[in-house]
Design a protein around this motif. Structure first.
Motif, PDB file in Angstrom:
ATOM      1  N   THR A 123       1.048  47.380 -28.514  1.00 53.53           N
ATOM      2  CA  THR A 123       1.502  48.189 -27.387  1.00 53.53           C
ATOM      3  C   THR A 123       1.340  49.686 -27.662  1.00 53.53           C
ATOM      4  N   ILE A 124       1.233  50.066 -28.942  1.00 48.55           N
ATOM      5  CA  ILE A 124       0.991  51.479 -29.264  1.00 48.55           C
ATOM      6  C   ILE A 124      -0.360  51.904 -28.693  1.00 48.55           C
ATOM      7  N   LEU A 125      -1.371  51.073 -28.939  1.00 52.40           N
ATOM      8  CA  LEU A 125      -2.701  51.386 -28.425  1.00 52.40           C
ATOM      9  C   LEU A 125      -2.752  51.268 -26.908  1.00 52.40           C
ATOM     10  N   GLN A 126      -2.036  50.289 -26.361  1.00 54.95           N
ATOM     11  CA  GLN A 126      -2.010  50.128 -24.906  1.00 54.95           C
ATOM     12  C   GLN A 126      -1.394  51.358 -24.240  1.00 54.95           C
ATOM     13  N   GLY A 127      -0.274  51.811 -24.778  1.00 55.89           N
ATOM     14  CA  GLY A 127       0.363  53.010 -24.222  1.00 55.89           C
ATOM     15  C   GLY A 127      -0.503  54.246 -24.390  1.00 55.89           C
ATOM     16  N   ALA A 128      -1.153  54.348 -25.550  1.00 53.71           N
ATOM     17  CA  ALA A 128      -2.013  55.512 -25.796  1.00 53.71           C
ATOM     18  C   ALA A 128      -3.179  55.560 -24.825  1.00 53.71           C
ATOM     19  N   PRO A 140      -2.778  59.878 -20.799  1.00 60.04           N
ATOM     20  CA  PRO A 140      -3.077  60.980 -19.876  1.00 60.04           C
ATOM     21  C   PRO A 140      -2.418  60.807 -18.512  1.00 60.04           C
ATOM     22  N   TRP A 141      -2.244  59.579 -18.086  1.00 59.18           N
ATOM     23  CA  TRP A 141      -1.568  59.292 -16.818  1.00 59.18           C
ATOM     24  C   TRP A 141      -0.056  59.424 -16.980  1.00 59.18           C
ATOM     25  N   PHE A 142       0.489  58.789 -18.001  1.00 62.04           N
ATOM     26  CA  PHE A 142       1.933  58.793 -18.205  1.00 62.04           C
ATOM     27  C   PHE A 142       2.478  60.190 -18.509  1.00 62.04           C
ATOM     28  N   SER A 143       1.662  61.040 -19.133  1.00 65.93           N
ATOM     29  CA  SER A 143       2.147  62.351 -19.574  1.00 65.93           C
ATOM     30  C   SER A 143       2.529  63.270 -18.419  1.00 65.93           C
ATOM     31  N   ARG A 144       2.156  62.930 -17.207  1.00 67.85           N
ATOM     32  CA  ARG A 144       2.497  63.758 -16.049  1.00 67.85           C
ATOM     33  C   ARG A 144       3.952  63.565 -15.615  1.00 67.85           C
ATOM     34  N   TYR A 145       4.632  62.582 -16.211  1.00 64.70           N
ATOM     35  CA  TYR A 145       5.985  62.248 -15.776  1.00 64.70           C
ATOM     36  C   TYR A 145       7.009  62.706 -16.810  1.00 64.70           C
ATOM     37  N   PRO A 146       8.252  62.972 -16.368  1.00 68.01           N
ATOM     38  CA  PRO A 146       9.309  63.370 -17.314  1.00 68.01           C
ATOM     39  C   PRO A 146       9.561  62.280 -18.350  1.00 68.01           C
ATOM     40  N   TRP A 147      10.095  62.685 -19.489  1.00 71.03           N
ATOM     41  CA  TRP A 147      10.303  61.734 -20.583  1.00 71.03           C
ATOM     42  C   TRP A 147      11.222  60.586 -20.193  1.00 71.03           C
ATOM     43  N   PHE A 148      12.244  60.879 -19.375  1.00 67.31           N
ATOM     44  CA  PHE A 148      13.190  59.823 -19.035  1.00 67.31           C
ATOM     45  C   PHE A 148      12.559  58.784 -18.101  1.00 67.31           C
ATOM     46  N   ASN A 207       9.339  57.920 -18.292  1.00 70.07           N
ATOM     47  CA  ASN A 207       8.524  57.116 -19.191  1.00 70.07           C
ATOM     48  C   ASN A 207       9.385  56.216 -20.074  1.00 70.07           C
ATOM     49  N   ALA A 208      10.529  56.730 -20.509  1.00 69.57           N
ATOM     50  CA  ALA A 208      11.418  55.900 -21.327  1.00 69.57           C
ATOM     51  C   ALA A 208      11.850  54.655 -20.556  1.00 69.57           C
ATOM     52  N   PHE A 209      12.111  54.835 -19.266  1.00 72.98           N
ATOM     53  CA  PHE A 209      12.542  53.695 -18.452  1.00 72.98           C
ATOM     54  C   PHE A 209      11.393  52.729 -18.196  1.00 72.98           C
ATOM     55  N   GLN A 210      10.247  53.247 -17.730  1.00 69.94           N
ATOM     56  CA  GLN A 210       9.159  52.335 -17.368  1.00 69.94           C
ATOM     57  C   GLN A 210       8.547  51.663 -18.595  1.00 69.94           C
ATOM     58  N   LEU A 211       8.569  52.326 -19.751  1.00 68.77           N
ATOM     59  CA  LEU A 211       8.025  51.708 -20.948  1.00 68.77           C
ATOM     60  C   LEU A 211       8.944  50.624 -21.508  1.00 68.77           C
ATOM     61  N   GLY A 263      -6.327  54.942  -8.833  1.00 60.86           N
ATOM     62  CA  GLY A 263      -4.923  54.972  -8.454  1.00 60.86           C
ATOM     63  C   GLY A 263      -4.097  55.794  -9.420  1.00 60.86           C
ATOM     64  N   ARG A 264      -3.053  56.445  -8.932  1.00 59.14           N
ATOM     65  CA  ARG A 264      -2.235  57.313  -9.769  1.00 59.14           C
ATOM     66  C   ARG A 264      -0.732  57.128  -9.528  1.00 59.14           C
ATOM     67  N   ASP A 265      -0.323  56.085  -8.844  1.00 57.85           N
ATOM     68  CA  ASP A 265       1.093  55.861  -8.559  1.00 57.85           C
ATOM     69  C   ASP A 265       1.697  55.027  -9.690  1.00 57.85           C
ATOM     70  N   LEU A 266       2.599  55.626 -10.477  1.00 55.86           N
ATOM     71  CA  LEU A 266       3.212  54.933 -11.604  1.00 55.86           C
ATOM     72  C   LEU A 266       4.072  53.760 -11.149  1.00 55.86           C
ATOM     73  N   GLY A 267       4.417  53.734  -9.875  1.00 56.49           N
ATOM     74  CA  GLY A 267       5.181  52.620  -9.345  1.00 56.49           C
ATOM     75  C   GLY A 267       4.479  51.282  -9.527  1.00 56.49           C
ATOM     76  N   VAL A 268       3.152  51.299  -9.596  1.00 54.74           N
ATOM     77  CA  VAL A 268       2.402  50.059  -9.797  1.00 54.74           C
ATOM     78  C   VAL A 268       2.757  49.443 -11.150  1.00 54.74           C
ATOM     79  N   VAL A 269       2.770  50.273 -12.193  1.00 55.03           N
ATOM     80  CA  VAL A 269       3.115  49.778 -13.527  1.00 55.03           C
ATOM     81  C   VAL A 269       4.582  49.369 -13.583  1.00 55.03           C
TER      82      VAL A 269
END
Length: 242
Positions: A98-103, A107-115, A117-121, A140-146
């Motif tokens: 999952t480290i590689l998957q998240g990495a 670039p997409w996830f980094s646009r969102y606040p840490w909290f 990302n902490a929740f969705q991850l 697509g760029r809507d994090l709601g999909v993930v």
């Protein structure tokens, strides 16, 4: 003299209900496999002597899929510090993917606040990583999909642990009915969309061969670690230079 090329403007950090519903629809094709996977874990937990509450809490709070099944294989009535360390090391190795998957989606996830990302991850799995990767590659760029896919999978995983546990209480040997085959079948289906040709298959082949040799030579679950590291090393050498 200024360059004529213009950089692409940053995308808005979208996270919408519509995106979550789209994630639910896209991940629904994987739900049957997740259901069987969760049932297999519940059956294994019952066979190892966990209570129903303990099994459901593990699914809800740990939510680690393969690692939960591996943990059940290593589970024992009495624990030593050595056994605890061995279990932790094996499960960390299994989850390291999952480290590689998240990495790959950073670039997409980094646009969102840490909290955010902490929740969705907390609900990030192989399945919604696959859904998110395809969606992102399509533009697509809507994090709601993930997030939507992850929440749906989590709900199914927790709920289906219960019938699996009850089934395990009735079936003395789940392997007799092929329940132990759920994990390899599920992951074989998962990697099909990631096929990148014969060259890309070499790390998988090397990892499998090394793991099979190791399981013959060394007792326990060293084959998971050795196989994973072998495939990773081969994949690293095969990658084209930037």
């Amino acid at each position: 003299m200024p360059s004529e090329a213009k950089s692409e403007p940053p995308h808005a950090a979208l996270l919408t209900l519509a995106g979550m519903l789209l994630g639910l629809r896209r991940v629904s094709v994987l739900m049957p496999g997740v259901v069987i996977f969760a049932v297999a874990f519940g059956a294994a937990a019952s066979a190892k002597g966990l209570s129903l509450v303990e099994a459901v809490l593990m699914s809800a709070l740990v939510y680690a899929g393969v690692s939960q099944l591996v943990a059940m294989e290593l589970w024992r009535p009495e624990w030593s510090w050595g056994a605890i360390v061995a279990l932790a090391f094996v499960t960390v190795t299994v989850n390291a993917r999952t480290i590689l998957q998240g990495a790959s989606l950073q670039p997409w996830f980094s646009r969102y606040p840490w909290f955010v990302n902490a929740f969705q991850l907390s609900f990030f799995t192989d399945a919604n990583w696959l859904v998110g990767t395809r969606y992102h590659n399509e533009g697509g760029r809507d994090l709601g999909v993930v997030l939507g896919a992850g929440l749906a999978l989590w709900g199914v995983w927790v709920v289906m642990t219960v019938p699996g546990y009850l089934l395990g209480a009735l079936v003395a040997d789940p392997r007799k009915y092929g329940i132990d085959l759920v994990m390899p079948i599920f992951f074989a289906a998962m990697i099909v969309p990631l096929w990148r040709g014969k060259r890309g298959a070499l790390p998988w082949i090397i990892a499998g061969v090394v793991a099979l040799i190791t399981v013959r030579l060394v007792d326990g679950y060293a084959f998971i670690i050795v196989g994973a590291l072998s495939g990773a090393v081969v994949g690293a050498f095969l990658d084209d230079p930037a």
